[in-house]
Design a protein around this motif. Structure first.
Motif, PDB file in Angstrom:
ATOM      1  N   ALA A   1       0.827  -1.210   0.000  1.00 52.78           N
ATOM      2  CA  ALA A   1       0.000   0.000   0.000  1.00 52.78           C
ATOM      3  C   ALA A   1       0.859   1.258   0.000  1.00 52.78           C
ATOM      4  CB  ALA A   1      -0.932  -0.008   1.212  1.00 52.78           C
TER       5      ALA A   1
ATOM      6  N   GLN B   1      -8.302 -11.122  -3.765  1.00 45.07           N
ATOM      7  CA  GLN B   1      -8.365  -9.748  -4.258  1.00 45.07           C
ATOM      8  C   GLN B   1      -8.498  -9.840  -5.776  1.00 45.07           C
ATOM      9  OE1 GLN B   1      -5.758  -6.818  -2.390  1.00 45.07           O
ATOM     10  NE2 GLN B   1      -5.292  -5.979  -4.421  1.00 45.07           N
TER      11      GLN B   1
ATOM     12  N   GLU C   1     -10.246  -8.300  -9.374  1.00 44.78           N
ATOM     13  CA  GLU C   1     -10.744  -7.072  -9.981  1.00 44.78           C
ATOM     14  C   GLU C   1     -12.112  -7.307 -10.619  1.00 44.78           C
ATOM     15  OE1 GLU C   1      -9.580  -3.958 -10.062  1.00 44.78           O
ATOM     16  OE2 GLU C   1      -7.810  -4.394  -8.832  1.00 44.78           O
TER      17      GLU C   1
ATOM     18  N   ALA D   1     -13.072   0.952  -4.501  1.00 49.64           N
ATOM     19  CA  ALA D   1     -11.709   1.461  -4.670  1.00 49.64           C
ATOM     20  C   ALA D   1     -11.658   2.429  -5.838  1.00 49.64           C
ATOM     21  CB  ALA D   1     -10.732   0.312  -4.901  1.00 49.64           C
TER      22      ALA D   1
ATOM     23  N   ASN E   1      -6.202   3.247  -5.553  1.00 48.46           N
ATOM     24  CA  ASN E   1      -6.406   2.448  -4.337  1.00 48.46           C
ATOM     25  C   ASN E   1      -6.290   3.270  -3.057  1.00 48.46           C
ATOM     26  OD1 ASN E   1      -6.888   0.111  -5.794  1.00 48.46           O
ATOM     27  ND2 ASN E   1      -4.770  -0.581  -5.674  1.00 48.46           N
TER      28      ASN E   1
ATOM     29  N   PHE F   1     -11.108   0.699  -0.089  1.00 48.51           N
ATOM     30  CA  PHE F   1     -10.440  -0.474  -0.659  1.00 48.51           C
ATOM     31  C   PHE F   1     -10.407  -1.591   0.389  1.00 48.51           C
ATOM     32  CE2 PHE F   1      -6.162  -2.179  -2.394  1.00 48.51           C
ATOM     33  CZ  PHE F   1      -6.801  -3.058  -3.252  1.00 48.51           C
TER      34      PHE F   1
END
Length: 322
Positions: A58, A227, A229, A269, A273, A290
């Motif tokens: 992150a 995770q 998309e 998100a 992000n 997110f």
């Protein structure tokens, strides 16, 4: 007394309402569902308050602002466990642990059995990030909701609409106003086992499907999380297999555990992000948390209320004049 509306009763909306009440505001929260539950993305969170581990992938604000979270949740009366995070890797993935160590400050390398005896003989080394914590997100949501009701906040089981000072905290449902929001699916499982005991979150590094296991009360463990998309909320066989296979690799006792629950939801998100505070007239959109909902919601709520009450233009601030 300032009157304010909050639209959305998930973690962002409840944190904003809490900050408003602390300022002496009269608050009404609108959400179609009367109580926190499986309908909300926040219900499926892991509850890890792990800014340093999250900082491996992150951006810097997640690490910096996430360090406010544990103390904030404790001030609200939520039970926060400050036992740190244990990071492990299987023998074939030892390089992953070394790479993780280079990117995460504030850790020590040790024998994991010293902290978690049930892992004895399975791993010869681990990273312990002692400055991190965890909570039970479902208990936290219910506690915050009850506390706000006791403070005089009105909850209305309707979608609500902006009127006067409004904080829009609808998550992915706010794409009608924030078209660059996207959904990132996360899937999780809850297991029950009387044969293994863990007292802190454990992250198992893997190049394909990393896993985290978060202990909860009464022998329950939350496993997460994928995770992907997409905003498709269906639970996939592949993800279930990967989660359970990784848990079995962490400890064979998970192979005999009871599968209590499977869940999936789509996290809101933005393209970078990072969260945003978007002002349109008297409405402030609080969105884009997110995978960092319980970690960043306290700081984002604080900044949103500071903007409304003190005129401070905070980090993540966007003004939309259309």
């Amino acid at each position: 007394m300032t009157q304010a509306r909050v639209i959305g009763g998930g973690v962002a909306g409840l944190c904003v309402a809490t900050e408003l009440v602390a300022r002496g505001c009269e608050v009404t929260v609108f959400d179609p569902s009367p109580r926190p539950g499986p309908h909300g993305c926040s219900w499926w969170a892991g509850g890890m308050l792990a800014p340093f581990c999250e900082g491996q992938t992150a951006e810097e604000p997640v690490v910096r602002l996430g360090q406010e979270a544990a103390a904030w949740w404790q001030r609200q009366g939520v039970t926060v466990h400050r036992r740190g995070t244990l990071v492990l890797a299987l023998g074939r993935d030892r390089r992953e642990l070394d790479r993780f160590a280079r990117r995460v400050p504030g850790h020590e390398m040790l024998d994991p059995a010293g902290l978690e005896p049930d892992l004895e003989g399975r791993f010869d080394r681990a990273l312990h990030v002692s400055g991190e914590a965890h909570l039970d997100p479902r208990a936290a949501l219910i506690h915050l909701r009850d506390r706000l009701e006791q403070a005089g906040v009105t909850f209305i089981a309707e979608p609500g609409r902006p009127q006067g000072l409004t904080f829009d905290c609808r998550g992915l449902a706010a794409r009608d106003a924030l078209p660059d929001l996207r959904g990132v699916k996360g899937e999780m499982a809850v297991l029950h086992s009387a044969d293994i005991r863990l007292t802190r979150p454990v992250r198992l590094l893997h190049p394909r499907y990393p896993l985290y296991v978060v202990p909860r009360a009464d022998g329950l463990f939350m496993l997460g999380a994928t995770q992907i998309e997409t905003d498709d909320r269906r639970r996939s066989v592949r993800s279930v297999l990967e989660l359970l296979s990784a848990a079995y690799a962490l400890h064979p006792a998970f192979g005999e555990a009871e599968l209590v629950e499977m869940g999936a939801d789509a996290r809101p998100a933005f393209p970078d992000n990072l969260p945003r505070l978007v002002q349109r007239g008297e409405t402030i959109h609080v969105n884009g948390l997110f995978r960092h909902g319980f970690l960043l919601a306290p700081a984002l709520a604080r900044m949103a209320v500071e903007a409304a009450c003190d005129g401070i233009k905070p980090e993540f601030w966007h003004e939309d004049h259309d």
